[in-house]
Design a protein around this motif. Structure first.
Motif, PDB file in Angstrom:
ATOM      1  N   SER A 150       0.842  -1.202   0.000  1.00 54.33           N
ATOM      2  CA  SER A 150       0.000   0.000   0.000  1.00 54.33           C
ATOM      3  C   SER A 150       0.873   1.247   0.000  1.00 54.33           C
ATOM      4  O   SER A 150       2.003   1.232   0.526  1.00 54.33           O
ATOM      5  N   ASP A 151       0.343   2.291  -0.609  1.00 56.27           N
ATOM      6  CA  ASP A 151       1.032   3.587  -0.536  1.00 56.27           C
ATOM      7  C   ASP A 151       1.117   4.025   0.926  1.00 56.27           C
ATOM      8  O   ASP A 151       0.263   3.674   1.753  1.00 56.27           O
ATOM      9  N   SER A 152       2.122   4.800   1.216  1.00 58.88           N
ATOM     10  CA  SER A 152       2.290   5.287   2.585  1.00 58.88           C
ATOM     11  C   SER A 152       1.094   6.131   2.994  1.00 58.88           C
ATOM     12  O   SER A 152       0.597   6.964   2.210  1.00 58.88           O
ATOM     13  N   SER A 153       0.615   5.892   4.200  1.00 59.67           N
ATOM     14  CA  SER A 153      -0.542   6.653   4.701  1.00 59.67           C
ATOM     15  C   SER A 153      -0.159   8.049   5.202  1.00 59.67           C
ATOM     16  O   SER A 153      -1.041   8.870   5.492  1.00 59.67           O
TER      17      SER A 153
ATOM     18  N   LEU B  29      11.259  -2.806   1.351  1.00 59.93           N
ATOM     19  CA  LEU B  29      10.024  -2.084   1.052  1.00 59.93           C
ATOM     20  C   LEU B  29       9.660  -1.128   2.188  1.00 59.93           C
ATOM     21  O   LEU B  29       9.213   0.008   1.935  1.00 59.93           O
ATOM     22  N   VAL B  30       9.849  -1.596   3.414  1.00 60.82           N
ATOM     23  CA  VAL B  30       9.565  -0.724   4.554  1.00 60.82           C
ATOM     24  C   VAL B  30      10.488   0.485   4.539  1.00 60.82           C
ATOM     25  O   VAL B  30      10.071   1.629   4.822  1.00 60.82           O
ATOM     26  N   ASN B  31      11.735   0.266   4.182  1.00 60.77           N
ATOM     27  CA  ASN B  31      12.678   1.388   4.077  1.00 60.77           C
ATOM     28  C   ASN B  31      12.269   2.355   2.975  1.00 60.77           C
ATOM     29  O   ASN B  31      12.601   3.548   3.028  1.00 60.77           O
ATOM     30  N   ASP B  32      11.561   1.820   1.967  1.00 57.19           N
ATOM     31  CA  ASP B  32      11.072   2.696   0.896  1.00 57.19           C
ATOM     32  C   ASP B  32       9.748   3.372   1.278  1.00 57.19           C
ATOM     33  O   ASP B  32       9.087   3.961   0.408  1.00 57.19           O
ATOM     34  N   LEU B  33       9.372   3.265   2.525  1.00 60.19           N
ATOM     35  CA  LEU B  33       8.163   3.890   3.060  1.00 60.19           C
ATOM     36  C   LEU B  33       6.885   3.267   2.487  1.00 60.19           C
ATOM     37  O   LEU B  33       5.838   3.921   2.361  1.00 60.19           O
ATOM     38  N   ILE B  34       6.954   1.987   2.109  1.00 56.55           N
ATOM     39  CA  ILE B  34       5.796   1.253   1.596  1.00 56.55           C
ATOM     40  C   ILE B  34       5.227   0.415   2.746  1.00 56.55           C
ATOM     41  O   ILE B  34       5.966  -0.233   3.491  1.00 56.55           O
ATOM     42  N   GLU B  35       3.914   0.429   2.863  1.00 54.00           N
ATOM     43  CA  GLU B  35       3.274  -0.386   3.889  1.00 54.00           C
ATOM     44  C   GLU B  35       3.102  -1.813   3.367  1.00 54.00           C
ATOM     45  O   GLU B  35       2.542  -2.028   2.278  1.00 54.00           O
ATOM     46  N   VAL B  36       3.591  -2.785   4.128  1.00 55.04           N
ATOM     47  CA  VAL B  36       3.603  -4.184   3.687  1.00 55.04           C
ATOM     48  C   VAL B  36       2.822  -5.028   4.692  1.00 55.04           C
ATOM     49  O   VAL B  36       3.067  -4.959   5.907  1.00 55.04           O
ATOM     50  N   ARG B  37       1.900  -5.829   4.173  1.00 56.39           N
ATOM     51  CA  ARG B  37       1.198  -6.795   5.012  1.00 56.39           C
ATOM     52  C   ARG B  37       1.358  -8.179   4.381  1.00 56.39           C
ATOM     53  O   ARG B  37       1.060  -8.354   3.189  1.00 56.39           O
TER      54      ARG B  37
ATOM     55  N   ASP C 165       7.463   9.685  -3.757  1.00 51.29           N
ATOM     56  CA  ASP C 165       8.366   8.917  -2.910  1.00 51.29           C
ATOM     57  C   ASP C 165       7.615   8.059  -1.895  1.00 51.29           C
ATOM     58  O   ASP C 165       8.231   7.284  -1.162  1.00 51.29           O
ATOM     59  N   TYR C 166       6.293   8.173  -1.864  1.00 47.97           N
ATOM     60  CA  TYR C 166       5.514   7.470  -0.853  1.00 47.97           C
ATOM     61  C   TYR C 166       4.456   6.547  -1.469  1.00 47.97           C
ATOM     62  O   TYR C 166       3.525   6.125  -0.795  1.00 47.97           O
ATOM     63  N   ILE C 167       4.621   6.258  -2.750  1.00 49.37           N
ATOM     64  CA  ILE C 167       3.674   5.354  -3.421  1.00 49.37           C
ATOM     65  C   ILE C 167       4.429   4.142  -3.965  1.00 49.37           C
ATOM     66  O   ILE C 167       5.655   4.154  -4.120  1.00 49.37           O
ATOM     67  N   VAL C 168       3.657   3.114  -4.245  1.00 49.64           N
ATOM     68  CA  VAL C 168       4.239   1.864  -4.760  1.00 49.64           C
ATOM     69  C   VAL C 168       4.590   2.038  -6.235  1.00 49.64           C
ATOM     70  O   VAL C 168       3.772   2.517  -7.030  1.00 49.64           O
ATOM     71  N   HIS C 169       5.804   1.616  -6.581  1.00 51.91           N
ATOM     72  CA  HIS C 169       6.257   1.686  -7.970  1.00 51.91           C
ATOM     73  C   HIS C 169       6.510   0.274  -8.523  1.00 51.91           C
ATOM     74  O   HIS C 169       6.533  -0.707  -7.786  1.00 51.91           O
TER      75      HIS C 169
ATOM     76  N   SER D 130      -4.125  -1.138 -12.908  1.00 51.86           N
ATOM     77  CA  SER D 130      -4.334  -1.668 -11.564  1.00 51.86           C
ATOM     78  C   SER D 130      -3.945  -0.596 -10.558  1.00 51.86           C
ATOM     79  O   SER D 130      -2.956   0.124 -10.740  1.00 51.86           O
ATOM     80  N   TYR D 131      -4.726  -0.482  -9.496  1.00 48.32           N
ATOM     81  CA  TYR D 131      -4.516   0.579  -8.509  1.00 48.32           C
ATOM     82  C   TYR D 131      -4.091  -0.019  -7.172  1.00 48.32           C
ATOM     83  O   TYR D 131      -4.374  -1.182  -6.850  1.00 48.32           O
ATOM     84  N   ALA D 132      -3.430   0.839  -6.368  1.00 44.63           N
ATOM     85  CA  ALA D 132      -3.068   0.448  -5.010  1.00 44.63           C
ATOM     86  C   ALA D 132      -4.344   0.362  -4.151  1.00 44.63           C
ATOM     87  O   ALA D 132      -5.308   1.088  -4.413  1.00 44.63           O
ATOM     88  N   PRO D 133      -4.350  -0.508  -3.142  1.00 45.13           N
ATOM     89  CA  PRO D 133      -3.243  -1.385  -2.745  1.00 45.13           C
ATOM     90  C   PRO D 133      -3.095  -2.553  -3.710  1.00 45.13           C
ATOM     91  O   PRO D 133      -4.069  -3.024  -4.276  1.00 45.13           O
ATOM     92  N   PHE D 134      -1.867  -3.004  -3.852  1.00 38.14           N
ATOM     93  CA  PHE D 134      -1.557  -4.099  -4.754  1.00 38.14           C
ATOM     94  C   PHE D 134      -1.459  -5.399  -3.943  1.00 38.14           C
ATOM     95  O   PHE D 134      -0.567  -5.540  -3.107  1.00 38.14           O
TER      96      PHE D 134
END
Length: 237
Positions: free
Chosen positions: A120-123, A212-220, A133-137, A183-187
């Motif tokens: 997910s993009d950073s909240s 990914l966490v270091n890239d400010l991406i939320e990971v579940r 810099d805060y979205i998934v690429h 396709s849109y986030a969340p992925f």
């Protein structure tokens, strides 16, 4: 002329002698006529005997050939019996490899346990920061997909869209194009395979999840007991 007893006796003797000669002549003629028939029958029977002897010889030769073929067959059967187990293992291995390749290229429906990775993009976006810099690429999605495949994933899908070996992922602004489909986030990246292996590969220290966490991406990340993916060339697409 006076006929006496001697004349009568002589006449009888001559009559009997003539009769005997006539009978003997007739018997001789009949016996002579029957000889050709007997000879023909003998020749026919002799030919039959010769034919029987010849057929018996042929049958003996055929029996010898049959025994030879039976011996060769037993040798071949013994060789097959020795190779059966090895061949079964080889065929089973080939079938397993073929099924695995079919799953990877996406030509068959796949169902089984696996993992689900949600990006997910950073909240939180600080004031004045660049939102990109805060979205998934795409490169971050690529990292997850490649890590799952290396860890043994049999099939991978993004937001329900199954990937094939020729799939391409392209990032345009805030959206991702997967084989040309937006396709849109969340992925949500799902992968079928051994859940423990897939999760362990993703959570290695300094691995993909940490990056990914270091890239400010939320990971579940969570394990799934049942995931179903339709073939890549499904009619529903």
């Amino acid at each position: 002329m006076k006929v006496n007893g001697k004349h009568v006796i002589l006449s009888l003797v001559l009559l009997v002698t003539g009769f005997i000669l006539a009978v003997s002549y007739q018997f001789a003629n009949e016996h002579q006529d029957s000889n050709p028939i007997s000879q023909r029958q003998w020749r026919h029977e002799d030919e039959l005997r010769n034919n029987i002897i010849l057929e018996q010889a042929v049958n003996r030769n055929l029996q010898e050939e049959l025994r030879g073929y039976q011996s060769q067959l037993r040798e071949i059967e013994a060789k097959i019996a020795d190779l059966t187990e090895e061949q079964e293992v080889r065929v089973a291995s080939l079938i397993e490899d073929l099924d695995r390749l079919r799953k990877i290229v996406g030509t068959v429906k796949v169902k089984g346990p696996g993992v689900e990775v949600t990006l997910s993009d950073s909240s939180y976006v600080p004031d004045g920061a660049n939102p990109n810099d805060y979205i998934v690429h795409e490169e971050q999605i690529h990292k997850v997909v490649q890590e799952l495949l290396v860890a043994g994933a049999e099939a991978v899908a993004i937001n329900g869209y199954r990937l094939s070996r020729n799939s391409f992922i392209q990032c345009i602004g805030p959206v991702i194009y997967i084989d040309g489909i937006t396709s849109y986030a969340p992925f949500v990246i799902t992968a079928i395979g051994d859940p423990l292996s897939l999760e362990g590969s993703m959570t290695l220290p300094g691995g993909v999840r940490d990056q990914l966490v270091n890239d400010l991406i939320e990971v579940r990340l969570q394990q799934k007991s049942d995931i179903t993916m339709e073939p890549y060339l499904s009619e529903s697409r």
